[in-house]
Design a protein around this motif. Structure first.
Motif, PDB file in Angstrom:
ATOM      1  N   GLU A   6      39.114  29.949  37.304  1.00 44.05           N
ATOM      2  CA  GLU A   6      37.658  29.847  37.407  1.00 44.05           C
ATOM      3  C   GLU A   6      37.079  30.727  38.512  1.00 44.05           C
ATOM      4  O   GLU A   6      35.868  30.930  38.552  1.00 44.05           O
ATOM      5  CB  GLU A   6      37.270  28.386  37.675  1.00 44.05           C
ATOM      6  N   ARG A   8      37.308  33.926  39.050  1.00 41.96           N
ATOM      7  CA  ARG A   8      37.176  35.353  38.753  1.00 41.96           C
ATOM      8  C   ARG A   8      36.402  35.556  37.466  1.00 41.96           C
ATOM      9  O   ARG A   8      36.137  34.622  36.736  1.00 41.96           O
ATOM     10  CB  ARG A   8      38.526  36.051  38.708  1.00 41.96           C
ATOM     11  N   LYS A   9      36.062  36.819  37.200  1.00 41.78           N
ATOM     12  CA  LYS A   9      35.363  37.180  35.972  1.00 41.78           C
ATOM     13  C   LYS A   9      36.188  38.219  35.227  1.00 41.78           C
ATOM     14  O   LYS A   9      37.087  38.833  35.803  1.00 41.78           O
ATOM     15  CB  LYS A   9      33.968  37.681  36.292  1.00 41.78           C
ATOM     16  N   TYR A  10      35.824  38.445  33.960  1.00 42.04           N
ATOM     17  CA  TYR A  10      36.706  39.183  33.063  1.00 42.04           C
ATOM     18  C   TYR A  10      35.949  40.238  32.260  1.00 42.04           C
ATOM     19  O   TYR A  10      34.772  40.084  31.961  1.00 42.04           O
ATOM     20  CB  TYR A  10      37.369  38.191  32.096  1.00 42.04           C
ATOM     21  N   TYR A  16      40.593  41.483  34.997  1.00 43.50           N
ATOM     22  CA  TYR A  16      39.801  40.517  35.762  1.00 43.50           C
ATOM     23  C   TYR A  16      39.403  41.112  37.100  1.00 43.50           C
ATOM     24  O   TYR A  16      39.994  42.097  37.565  1.00 43.50           O
ATOM     25  CB  TYR A  16      40.567  39.206  35.971  1.00 43.50           C
ATOM     26  N   THR A  18      38.059  39.434  41.013  1.00 44.74           N
ATOM     27  CA  THR A  18      37.612  38.349  41.879  1.00 44.74           C
ATOM     28  C   THR A  18      37.143  39.003  43.161  1.00 44.74           C
ATOM     29  O   THR A  18      37.678  40.033  43.576  1.00 44.74           O
ATOM     30  CB  THR A  18      38.743  37.328  42.133  1.00 44.74           C
ATOM     31  N   ASP A 113      28.103  40.293  38.120  1.00 46.30           N
ATOM     32  CA  ASP A 113      27.369  39.310  37.311  1.00 46.30           C
ATOM     33  C   ASP A 113      27.416  39.632  35.822  1.00 46.30           C
ATOM     34  O   ASP A 113      27.227  38.753  35.000  1.00 46.30           O
ATOM     35  CB  ASP A 113      25.907  39.235  37.775  1.00 46.30           C
ATOM     36  N   LEU A 115      30.015  40.579  34.127  1.00 46.82           N
ATOM     37  CA  LEU A 115      31.330  40.325  33.525  1.00 46.82           C
ATOM     38  C   LEU A 115      31.334  38.971  32.823  1.00 46.82           C
ATOM     39  O   LEU A 115      30.464  38.132  33.035  1.00 46.82           O
ATOM     40  CB  LEU A 115      32.404  40.361  34.612  1.00 46.82           C
ATOM     41  N   SER A 117      32.229  35.217  32.035  1.00 45.01           N
ATOM     42  CA  SER A 117      32.619  34.032  32.803  1.00 45.01           C
ATOM     43  C   SER A 117      33.975  33.556  32.287  1.00 45.01           C
ATOM     44  O   SER A 117      34.391  33.937  31.181  1.00 45.01           O
ATOM     45  CB  SER A 117      31.578  32.932  32.618  1.00 45.01           C
ATOM     46  N   PRO A 118      34.650  32.695  33.045  1.00 46.36           N
ATOM     47  CA  PRO A 118      35.917  32.143  32.530  1.00 46.36           C
ATOM     48  C   PRO A 118      35.741  31.471  31.166  1.00 46.36           C
ATOM     49  O   PRO A 118      36.589  31.639  30.286  1.00 46.36           O
ATOM     50  CB  PRO A 118      36.337  31.147  33.613  1.00 46.36           C
ATOM     51  N   TYR A 121      35.347  34.189  28.526  1.00 47.08           N
ATOM     52  CA  TYR A 121      36.616  34.872  28.293  1.00 47.08           C
ATOM     53  C   TYR A 121      37.591  33.972  27.545  1.00 47.08           C
ATOM     54  O   TYR A 121      38.282  34.413  26.627  1.00 47.08           O
ATOM     55  CB  TYR A 121      37.234  35.346  29.619  1.00 47.08           C
TER      56      TYR A 121
END
Length: 126
Positions: A6, A8-10, A16, A18, A113, A115, A117-118, A121
């Motif tokens: 949760e 990090r973004k993808y 990914y 973070t 912003d 990317l 969200s978990p 993804y």
């Protein structure tokens, strides 16, 4: 089910990022390393190189395929995980820990912003 932390973004291409504010740590997701199979080679940029969001920054080669790596954020490479050159299997063993690839001094924090969200993804990989 793959691990999707949760914190990090993808990217849709399975990288990914973070961030701790100005610096982002970049790697590939648990899903990506599983799809690739045993990673045998990683090509990464050098410290000081510039990366641009959505553009290639390196290559990961496995026993199954060779895949381009795409930058989730733009900025200057401030650190490279050189351990991966001798032990590329770290990408498989610990993609969110010892298998990280780059640290990037982010040039535009607003890109983070944009990317996935978990949750978004996770939905893509199901």
């Amino acid at each position: 089910m793959f691990d999707v932390p949760e914190d990090r973004k993808y990217l849709e291409s399975h990288e990914y990022a973070t961030t701790d504010g100005e610096t982002a740590t970049v790697g590939i997701s648990d899903f990506a390393q599983d799809e690739l199979g045993d990673v045998v080679f990683v090509e990464l940029p050098a410290e000081g190189d510039e990366v641009t969001k959505g553009e290639e920054f390196g290559v990961v080669e496995s026993i199954k395929a060779v895949s381009d790596l795409y930058a989730p954020v733009s900025g200057t490479v401030v650190d490279v995980n050189e351990e991966l050159f001798d032990r590329p299997e770290l990408v498989n063993e610990d993609p969110y820990g010892e298998g990280w690839m780059l640290e990037v001094e982010v040039s535009d924090p607003d890109e983070f912003d944009g990317l996935l969200s978990p949750e978004e993804y996770r939905g893509q990989t199901e």
